[in-house]
Design a protein around this motif. Structure first.
Motif, PDB file in Angstrom:
ATOM      1  N   ALA A 278       2.847  15.034  -6.688  1.00 55.69           N
ATOM      2  CA  ALA A 278       2.780  13.583  -6.872  1.00 55.69           C
ATOM      3  C   ALA A 278       1.453  13.200  -7.518  1.00 55.69           C
ATOM      4  N   PRO A 279       1.347  11.989  -8.104  1.00 59.22           N
ATOM      5  CA  PRO A 279       0.062  11.541  -8.649  1.00 59.22           C
ATOM      6  C   PRO A 279      -0.953  11.287  -7.543  1.00 59.22           C
ATOM      7  N   LEU A 280      -2.210  11.237  -7.918  1.00 57.41           N
ATOM      8  CA  LEU A 280      -3.293  11.112  -6.944  1.00 57.41           C
ATOM      9  C   LEU A 280      -3.124   9.895  -6.041  1.00 57.41           C
ATOM     10  N   GLY A 281      -3.330  10.123  -4.740  1.00 54.13           N
ATOM     11  CA  GLY A 281      -3.355   9.007  -3.807  1.00 54.13           C
ATOM     12  C   GLY A 281      -2.325   9.050  -2.703  1.00 54.13           C
ATOM     13  N   ASN A 314      -6.134   3.654   6.856  1.00 58.77           N
ATOM     14  CA  ASN A 314      -6.202   2.628   5.829  1.00 58.77           C
ATOM     15  C   ASN A 314      -5.108   1.595   6.054  1.00 58.77           C
ATOM     16  N   PHE A 315      -5.267   0.440   5.428  1.00 59.44           N
ATOM     17  CA  PHE A 315      -4.247  -0.594   5.567  1.00 59.44           C
ATOM     18  C   PHE A 315      -3.596  -0.833   4.206  1.00 59.44           C
ATOM     19  N   SER A 316      -4.010  -1.829   3.471  1.00 56.98           N
ATOM     20  CA  SER A 316      -3.376  -2.118   2.183  1.00 56.98           C
ATOM     21  C   SER A 316      -3.601  -0.977   1.192  1.00 56.98           C
ATOM     22  N   ARG A 317      -2.526  -0.552   0.548  1.00 60.92           N
ATOM     23  CA  ARG A 317      -2.613   0.477  -0.490  1.00 60.92           C
ATOM     24  C   ARG A 317      -1.330   0.479  -1.310  1.00 60.92           C
ATOM     25  N   PRO A 318      -1.387   1.067  -2.503  1.00 62.19           N
ATOM     26  CA  PRO A 318      -0.225   0.996  -3.403  1.00 62.19           C
ATOM     27  C   PRO A 318       0.935   1.855  -2.943  1.00 62.19           C
ATOM     28  N   GLY A 319       2.137   1.445  -3.345  1.00 64.21           N
ATOM     29  CA  GLY A 319       3.344   2.176  -2.960  1.00 64.21           C
ATOM     30  C   GLY A 319       3.832   3.163  -4.002  1.00 64.21           C
ATOM     31  N   GLY A 320       3.236   3.156  -5.203  1.00 63.62           N
ATOM     32  CA  GLY A 320       3.758   3.967  -6.285  1.00 63.62           C
ATOM     33  C   GLY A 320       3.742   5.456  -6.016  1.00 63.62           C
ATOM     34  N   GLN A 321       2.695   5.939  -5.347  1.00 62.99           N
ATOM     35  CA  GLN A 321       2.615   7.370  -5.080  1.00 62.99           C
ATOM     36  C   GLN A 321       3.725   7.826  -4.129  1.00 62.99           C
ATOM     37  N   ILE A 322       4.083   6.958  -3.172  1.00 61.41           N
ATOM     38  CA  ILE A 322       5.174   7.283  -2.249  1.00 61.41           C
ATOM     39  C   ILE A 322       6.502   7.346  -3.006  1.00 61.41           C
ATOM     40  N   ILE A 323       6.716   6.364  -3.875  1.00 57.63           N
ATOM     41  CA  ILE A 323       7.933   6.359  -4.689  1.00 57.63           C
ATOM     42  C   ILE A 323       7.993   7.613  -5.557  1.00 57.63           C
TER      43      ILE A 323
END
Length: 467
Positions: A278-281, A314-323
């Motif tokens: 997956a991409p970083l993160g 952590n709390f807020s973070r992007p969802g793209g890496q999970i997808i």
């Protein structure tokens, strides 16, 4: 001063990008700019600065993924505005995260993969800390029930990545890191048993030690702890740091028992952006069974219209890496991951054989897929280097061709041992390996013709340091 719209129109009509105001004067670096600028001009300026970074594909120090499918880039674009923590607003992203947890629990042979607990994180370091916290909370709860002291927790590990040192310091746990000795460069059963006691919250074997890339003996340690429990009553759990190996062993060494097939293994962390492709993160932590995650670590938060359980740091973070991680699971399956990682192992084994043939280096790990990750590590043979160079000098010479091939000293008690290492990730092709080998041979020949009068030291090296 003309209004912003007039100035922007003037620049758009009259100026070439590199004759624009922002690029003629140089970029602001120490104070917030007063004026706005055309987006294409700013983009060009920032893009040009990024050219000074190294080429990530030639970075053979990093475990992190440097190549992704075009489809992943499109999915990341579609998800750039999704805050994955807001599960009420983005329920499908939350569902996809839960699917990934269940799929990993299945991959790692959880007895109840559909009902276990786990979560995504920003990487394997956060995931490791969550696994460590769960161990500490379980140990403390048990000690309190027995009326015993809880002020001296410790954990046992081999040579570990810096995240475990952070965990120990941040959460007040004594880290009993097994020192290296002679040719033993990882944890073994005897050294673990020397260090465990009633205050041990858990043992943490690493599936893919960062220094030499080897798998530590999870099953052998678990069997030793089983015997210890029968003899003393001490019940010490295992958390497996599978940052790299947990996405490799299930596909390329499926017969290796290191996961939830071993009852004493209570939790596993891994990095989705390493060999998860997956991409970083993104990282992951999964517990063997739901009861292995203490309820005290789960917060129920009323957030943006919904009640939401959360137990990440952590709390807020992007969802793209999970997808993107879910995309990889669907796109590749067991067959695809096996195919990709097997190619990486083939290249690692080839590099180890060719570097060994040079006669200058002793291979410490050769990319054996049953014993470690697709990588290789070596040291200079005593007296073999004509020209007086060190591995730090060799690493520095290779950087002049864009390659990052780290040289570093080992942890206690083998600080005298300097090692060089190559990580073979998806995208490190046989052709790239051939180009690297040519550059290593050229570098060695250069040193032989230009002897080093003062070899580079670790303090002077510009390369890589685990700690």
């Amino acid at each position: 001063m003309p209004p912003i719209s007039e100035r922007a129109h003037r620049d758009d009509v009259l100026d070439d990008i590199y004759a624009s105001t922002i690029l003629r004067k140089g970029l602001p670096k120490d104070r917030f700019p007063d004026s706005s600028n055309l987006p294409e001009n700013v983009f060009a300026a920032v893009r040009d600065e990024l050219m000074l970074d190294g080429n990530s594909r030639q970075n053979l120090a990093t475990f992190c993924q440097t190549w992704v499918d075009d489809e992943i880039r499109r999915l990341m674009d579609l998800s750039i505005d999704k805050n994955m923590i807001d599960k009420d607003e983005y329920p499908q992203t939350a569902e996809i995260e839960a699917r990934c947890v269940r799929m990993l629990a299945d991959l790692w042979n959880s007895p109840t993969p559909g009902d276990t607990m786990g979560c995504s994180t920003t990487g394997s370091s956060e995931a490791a800390m969550l696994g460590g916290l769960a161990m500490k909370w379980r140990w403390r709860k048990k000690r309190q029930a027995e009326g015993k002291s809880t002020d001296k927790p410790n954990m046992i590990c081999g040579p570990v990545q810096i995240c475990w040192h952070k965990f120990a310091r941040y959460f007040d746990v004594e880290l009993r890191e097994i020192p290296l000795e002679g040719d033993r460069l990882i944890m073994n059963v005897e050294e673990v048993l020397k260090r465990v006691d009633e205050n041990t919250i858990g043992v943490v074997p690493t599936l893919g030690v960062t220094f030499t890339c080897q798998y530590e003996p999870v099953k052998a340690v678990a069997e030793a702890l089983d015997r210890l429990q029968k003899e003393t009553g001490l019940d010490i759990p295992i958390h497996v740091d599978g940052a790299s190996g947990a996405f490799l062993a299930p596909f390329c060494a499926p017969e290796l028992e290191w996961d939830f097939r071993i009852p004493r293994v209570k939790s596993i962390n891994t990095s989705g952006h390493k060999f998860g492709l997956a991409p970083l993160g993104v990282g992951w932590v999964v517990w063997r069974e739901k009861s292995d995650l203490p309820d005290e670590l789960v917060f129920n938060v009323n957030y943006l219209g919904g009640n939401m359980p959360t137990f990440a740091l952590n709390f807020s973070r992007p969802g793209g890496q999970i997808i993107s991680q879910y995309y990889n699971f669907l796109r590749l399956g067991r067959e695809g991951y096996t195919h990709i990682h097997s190619a990486c192992y083939d290249t690692a084994e080839y590099l180890a054989a060719e570097i060994g043939k040079m006669g200058l280096f002793e291979i410490l790990f050769d990319g054996d897929r049953k014993a470690g990750i697709p990588a290789l590590a070596w040291k200079l043979k005593d007296g073999a280097a004509i020209g007086g160079y060190t591995l730090y000098d060799l690493a520095d010479r290779l950087r002049s061709r864009g390659w990052q091939v780290p040289a570093y000293s080992m942890p206690a008690n083998r600080e005298d041992l300097v090692v060089q290492r190559i990580l073979v990730r998806h995208g490190v092709s046989r052709d790239l390996a051939e180009l690297l080998l040519d550059d290593i041979r050229r570098a060695v020949a250069w040193f032989e013709q230009h002897p080093v009068t003062r070899p580079m030291t670790a303090a002077e090296a510009t390369g890589f340091n685990h700690n």
